[in-house]
Each structure stands twice: as structure tokens, then as C-alpha cells.
Scaffold this motif. Structure first.
Motif, PDB file in Angstrom:
ATOM      1  N   GLY A  60       0.800  -1.215   0.000  1.00 28.75           N
ATOM      2  CA  GLY A  60       0.000   0.000   0.000  1.00 28.75           C
ATOM      3  C   GLY A  60       0.835   1.269   0.000  1.00 28.75           C
ATOM      4  O   GLY A  60       1.984   1.291  -0.454  1.00 28.75           O
ATOM      5  N   GLU A  61       0.242   2.331   0.556  1.00 31.72           N
ATOM      6  CA  GLU A  61       0.861   3.654   0.519  1.00 31.72           C
ATOM      7  C   GLU A  61       2.151   3.737   1.340  1.00 31.72           C
ATOM      8  O   GLU A  61       2.977   4.625   1.116  1.00 31.72           O
ATOM      9  CB  GLU A  61      -0.128   4.703   1.034  1.00 31.72           C
ATOM     10  N   ALA A 211      13.059  12.620  -4.070  1.00 29.60           N
ATOM     11  CA  ALA A 211      12.089  12.364  -2.993  1.00 29.60           C
ATOM     12  C   ALA A 211      10.705  12.921  -3.302  1.00 29.60           C
ATOM     13  O   ALA A 211       9.712  12.454  -2.740  1.00 29.60           O
ATOM     14  CB  ALA A 211      12.598  12.951  -1.673  1.00 29.60           C
ATOM     15  N   ILE A 212      10.652  13.909  -4.191  1.00 28.36           N
ATOM     16  CA  ILE A 212       9.345  14.492  -4.514  1.00 28.36           C
ATOM     17  C   ILE A 212       8.932  14.164  -5.953  1.00 28.36           C
ATOM     18  O   ILE A 212       7.939  13.472  -6.176  1.00 28.36           O
ATOM     19  CB  ILE A 212       9.353  16.014  -4.270  1.00 28.36           C
ATOM     20  N   VAL A 213       9.694  14.639  -6.921  1.00 25.95           N
ATOM     21  CA  VAL A 213       9.305  14.426  -8.321  1.00 25.95           C
ATOM     22  C   VAL A 213       9.244  12.932  -8.660  1.00 25.95           C
ATOM     23  O   VAL A 213       8.220  12.427  -9.140  1.00 25.95           O
ATOM     24  CB  VAL A 213      10.275  15.151  -9.270  1.00 25.95           C
ATOM     25  N   ALA A 214      10.332  12.217  -8.389  1.00 25.00           N
ATOM     26  CA  ALA A 214      10.383  10.797  -8.751  1.00 25.00           C
ATOM     27  C   ALA A 214       9.506   9.942  -7.831  1.00 25.00           C
ATOM     28  O   ALA A 214       8.708   9.127  -8.308  1.00 25.00           O
ATOM     29  CB  ALA A 214      11.830  10.306  -8.706  1.00 25.00           C
ATOM     30  N   ALA A 215       9.658  10.118  -6.523  1.00 21.84           N
ATOM     31  CA  ALA A 215       8.959   9.228  -5.577  1.00 21.84           C
ATOM     32  C   ALA A 215       7.457   9.467  -5.536  1.00 21.84           C
ATOM     33  O   ALA A 215       6.675   8.526  -5.383  1.00 21.84           O
ATOM     34  CB  ALA A 215       9.551   9.403  -4.179  1.00 21.84           C
ATOM     35  N   GLU A 216       7.031  10.727  -5.686  1.00 17.83           N
ATOM     36  CA  GLU A 216       5.602  11.038  -5.546  1.00 17.83           C
ATOM     37  C   GLU A 216       4.860  11.075  -6.879  1.00 17.83           C
ATOM     38  O   GLU A 216       3.689  10.695  -6.945  1.00 17.83           O
ATOM     39  CB  GLU A 216       5.429  12.367  -4.819  1.00 17.83           C
ATOM     40  N   TYR A 217       5.527  11.526  -7.952  1.00 17.62           N
ATOM     41  CA  TYR A 217       4.813  11.761  -9.204  1.00 17.62           C
ATOM     42  C   TYR A 217       5.139  10.758 -10.306  1.00 17.62           C
ATOM     43  O   TYR A 217       4.348  10.587 -11.239  1.00 17.62           O
ATOM     44  CB  TYR A 217       5.108  13.178  -9.713  1.00 17.62           C
ATOM     45  N   ILE A 218       6.314  10.118 -10.223  1.00 16.13           N
ATOM     46  CA  ILE A 218       6.691   9.180 -11.279  1.00 16.13           C
ATOM     47  C   ILE A 218       6.542   7.733 -10.803  1.00 16.13           C
ATOM     48  O   ILE A 218       5.733   6.970 -11.327  1.00 16.13           O
ATOM     49  CB  ILE A 218       8.133   9.445 -11.765  1.00 16.13           C
ATOM     50  N   VAL A 222       5.245   7.013  -2.718  1.00 19.53           N
ATOM     51  CA  VAL A 222       4.475   7.603  -1.621  1.00 19.53           C
ATOM     52  C   VAL A 222       3.407   8.502  -2.232  1.00 19.53           C
ATOM     53  O   VAL A 222       3.539   8.959  -3.372  1.00 19.53           O
ATOM     54  CB  VAL A 222       5.378   8.415  -0.656  1.00 19.53           C
ATOM     55  N   PRO A 223       2.335   8.781  -1.511  1.00 16.39           N
ATOM     56  CA  PRO A 223       1.270   9.621  -2.059  1.00 16.39           C
ATOM     57  C   PRO A 223       1.751  11.033  -2.388  1.00 16.39           C
ATOM     58  O   PRO A 223       2.648  11.566  -1.722  1.00 16.39           O
ATOM     59  CB  PRO A 223       0.229   9.652  -0.932  1.00 16.39           C
ATOM     60  N   ARG A 224       1.157  11.617  -3.400  1.00 16.07           N
ATOM     61  CA  ARG A 224       1.487  12.995  -3.735  1.00 16.07           C
ATOM     62  C   ARG A 224       1.171  13.924  -2.565  1.00 16.07           C
ATOM     63  O   ARG A 224       0.148  13.757  -1.906  1.00 16.07           O
ATOM     64  CB  ARG A 224       0.681  13.448  -4.962  1.00 16.07           C
ATOM     65  N   GLY A 225       2.066  14.854  -2.338  1.00 19.02           N
ATOM     66  CA  GLY A 225       1.861  15.796  -1.246  1.00 19.02           C
ATOM     67  C   GLY A 225       2.414  15.326   0.090  1.00 19.02           C
ATOM     68  O   GLY A 225       2.305  16.030   1.095  1.00 19.02           O
ATOM     69  N   THR A 226       3.035  14.134   0.107  1.00 19.30           N
ATOM     70  CA  THR A 226       3.588  13.619   1.362  1.00 19.30           C
ATOM     71  C   THR A 226       4.678  14.533   1.895  1.00 19.30           C
ATOM     72  O   THR A 226       4.778  14.761   3.107  1.00 19.30           O
ATOM     73  CB  THR A 226       4.163  12.198   1.159  1.00 19.30           C
ATOM     74  N   HIS A 227       5.495  15.067   0.996  1.00 13.29           N
ATOM     75  CA  HIS A 227       6.645  15.864   1.429  1.00 13.29           C
ATOM     76  C   HIS A 227       6.598  17.298   0.915  1.00 13.29           C
ATOM     77  O   HIS A 227       6.052  17.570  -0.156  1.00 13.29           O
ATOM     78  CB  HIS A 227       7.947  15.211   0.965  1.00 13.29           C
ATOM     79  N   ASP A 228       7.192  18.169   1.709  1.00 13.47           N
ATOM     80  CA  ASP A 228       7.370  19.573   1.350  1.00 13.47           C
ATOM     81  C   ASP A 228       8.872  19.846   1.385  1.00 13.47           C
ATOM     82  O   ASP A 228       9.496  19.780   2.451  1.00 13.47           O
ATOM     83  CB  ASP A 228       6.636  20.456   2.368  1.00 13.47           C
ATOM     84  N   TRP A 229       9.459  20.140   0.230  1.00 14.70           N
ATOM     85  CA  TRP A 229      10.905  20.329   0.149  1.00 14.70           C
ATOM     86  C   TRP A 229      11.401  21.399   1.114  1.00 14.70           C
ATOM     87  O   TRP A 229      12.513  21.306   1.642  1.00 14.70           O
ATOM     88  CB  TRP A 229      11.314  20.681  -1.280  1.00 14.70           C
ATOM     89  N   ASN A 230      10.592  22.407   1.367  1.00 14.42           N
ATOM     90  CA  ASN A 230      10.988  23.482   2.275  1.00 14.42           C
ATOM     91  C   ASN A 230      11.177  23.003   3.713  1.00 14.42           C
ATOM     92  O   ASN A 230      11.822  23.684   4.520  1.00 14.42           O
ATOM     93  CB  ASN A 230       9.955  24.605   2.250  1.00 14.42           C
TER      94      ASN A 230
END
Length: 285
Positions: A60-61, A211-218, A222-230
């Protein structure tokens, strides 16, 4: 003036003073509690509430955490053997140690630590996560009495004066609203000579891409929006924060993910994205 009336008159100013002191103390405690509570990011809580029932679904997620967990636990095992219990049993190396899993989620790390002999306290700011963790632990053999879950925060626990041989907060730091305050609370709960373990994500261009582009969108790891780079944070920044609280970082290691193998490995030379570290609190002279 004599008798009870005189006594009342004499005591009234003192009683009023005590009342003012009590009110003032209560107000200070309330303000402190509010300040502590500010490390909980309500937006993060809302996101994780939607995923609470997914914790123990290995496909799962939270699949990435299930795959990462053995590497995290082995890192902790080796550090504890090296720093605290070099002669402990290889089967139960954490026997006799009281451990805190702060931000325990559904209990993935808590259960693993308990199976290695630790007396574990799992804390999460989201009640749904605690409900899931309790329900899963109740179905497992050999965990009775070795892991206890509580809906609370790091700051509330620290205010109670709780102390642990080992404090762990893995994949949590990037989700709190005030990392420095959060780390202060964690450090205060580490016994002198005890260990603090953290894992999070470095703030680099590489971490944004992976961690964001590849892991969340490609790859959809992990679900989109899990992480905030800031909210990502560099190892050196964490090290400085911990040093200010009397915790000296002993080791920082990168965690690399191979999407083809579905496997995490350690890397001593690459902490550009995910990393795990541990520090030791100075022993009492």
C-alpha cells in the motif's frame, strides 16, 4: 479582632498570594503547553489521517517504509551494540532498554524494536494511528507487555519528565512545524549516556528530484503531497541543533533506494536524499 475572624483576616493576604501564584503558574503552564503543541503540523495530521488504515499493507501507501524498516532497525541494532550493550544477546540485543518511538504511526518500528527485546513506548500525535498500532499489536504473538502506545506529543511527554535509554524518531522530522523545538523535546528525554536516532531527508536539489518528483509523481512510492521540500533539513543543521542540547552526533549514513530491486541500502558517502543518524547524550559526570 479575635477567634476565627482574626485568623481569617491574618491568612487572607497569604491565601490571596497563593491563589495569584497558582493562577500565574497555571497560565505559564498553559502557555508552555500551547508552545509545545505548535510542533504538530495540522496539515500533516490531516494528510496522514486519510492513510491511517494503510499502515500494515505491505503493498500500500507505506510500502517504502516497510522496505526501509529492516535497514533502519539493523542500523539501530549495530549502534546499540557498539555504544551501550556490546555483550547483549544477538537474539534480543535491546533487552533491558526502554525505548521511545516518537511518531510511531501504525507501529512498524515499535513492533520491530519490541521483538528485539526492548520495552517500547510508541507515541503519535494522530489518534487514528495509535488505534491502528494497538489493534495490530494485539493480534501479534510475543508482544504482550513489551510495547505500549499513547496518543500524545513529544513535548507533552517531555513535560512529564519521561526518560528513555534510546529515543528514535524516524521519518518524522520533515513533518513537524518547528524542528528545533521538536528536537529539544526529544533530547530532554534521552537519559545521560543514551542514544537518539533520527532519519529524515536532506535539503538538496537532488532530494527535490528524487524524494518528490520521482517518488511522488513518477514511481508513486508515496502519495502525492507527502513531502514539502521546504521542510527538508540538512544533516549539518540537525547536528548543530543536537549539539546545542548536549547530544553529539556519532554517525550519519545515507539511505539509498533501488526501485528495481525494491530495496534500501546504506551509503556512508551519499546523504544527499534520505539519511539516518544517531547521537549520544553526554553522560553525567
Amino acid at each position: 479582632m479575635r477567634g476565627p475572624l482574626a485568623l481569617r483576616a491574618l491568612c487572607a493576604p497569604a491565601a490571596a498570594g497563593w491563589r495569584r501564584c497558582a493562577v500565574r503558574s497555571h497560565a505559564l503552564a498553559f502557555r508552555a503547553a500551547r508552545a509545545f503543541a505548535s510542533t504538530v503540523d495540522e496539515g500533516e495530521m490531516q494528510r496522514f489521517a486519510k492513510l491511517a488504515q494503510e499502515w500494515w499493507d505491505v503493498r500500500g501507501e507505506f510500502r517504502a517504509l516497510h522496505e526501509m524498516n529492516p535497514v533502519r532497525v539493523d542500523y539501530m541494532r549495530r549502534a546499540v551494540l557498539r555504544e551501550i550493550q556490546p555483550t547483549s544477546s544477538p537474539i534480543t540485543p535491546f533487552a533491558g532498554l526502554r525505548m521511545l518511538d516518537m511518531g510511531c504511526g501504525g507501529g512498524l518500528l515499535s513492533e520491530a524494536l519490541a521483538r528485539l527485546g526492548a520495552d517500547v513506548v510508541g507515541i503519535d500525535a494522530l489518534r487514528l494511528n495509535i488505534d491502528v498500532a494497538k489493534a495490530h499489536a494485539a493480534q501479534q504473538q510475543g508482544l504482550a507487555g513489551s510495547v505500549a502506545y499513547e496518543h500524545s506529543t513529544a513535548e507533552a511527554l517531555a513535560a512529564r519528565g519521561e526518560q528513555f535509554d534510546v529515543v528514535a524518531s524516524l521519518e518524522v522530522l520533515e513533518h513537524v512545524s518547528d524542528p528545533n523545538m521538536f528536537l529539544q523535546a526529544l533530547c530532554s528525554m534521552v537519559k545521560p549516556g543514551g542514544l537518539l536516532f533520527l532519519s529524515t531527508i536532506n535539503k538538496t536539489a537532488k532530494s527535490f528530484l528524487l524524494a518528490i518528483v520521482a517518488a511522488e509523481y513518477i514511481a508513486r512510492l508515496v502519495p502525492r503531497g507527502t513531502h514539502d521540500w521546504n521542510k527538508f533539513i540538512a544533516p549539518k543543521t540537525v547536528e548543530n541543533m543536537l549539539r546545542a542540547q548536549g547530544v553529539q552526533v556519532c554517525n550519519a549514513t545515507g539511505l539509498l533506494y533501488n526501485p528495481l530491486m525494491g530495496r534500501w541500502t546504506e551509503s556512508s558517502s551519499d546523504t544527499d536524499v534520505n539519511y539516518i543518524l544517531y547521537g549520544r547524550k553526554a553522560a553525567t559526570p
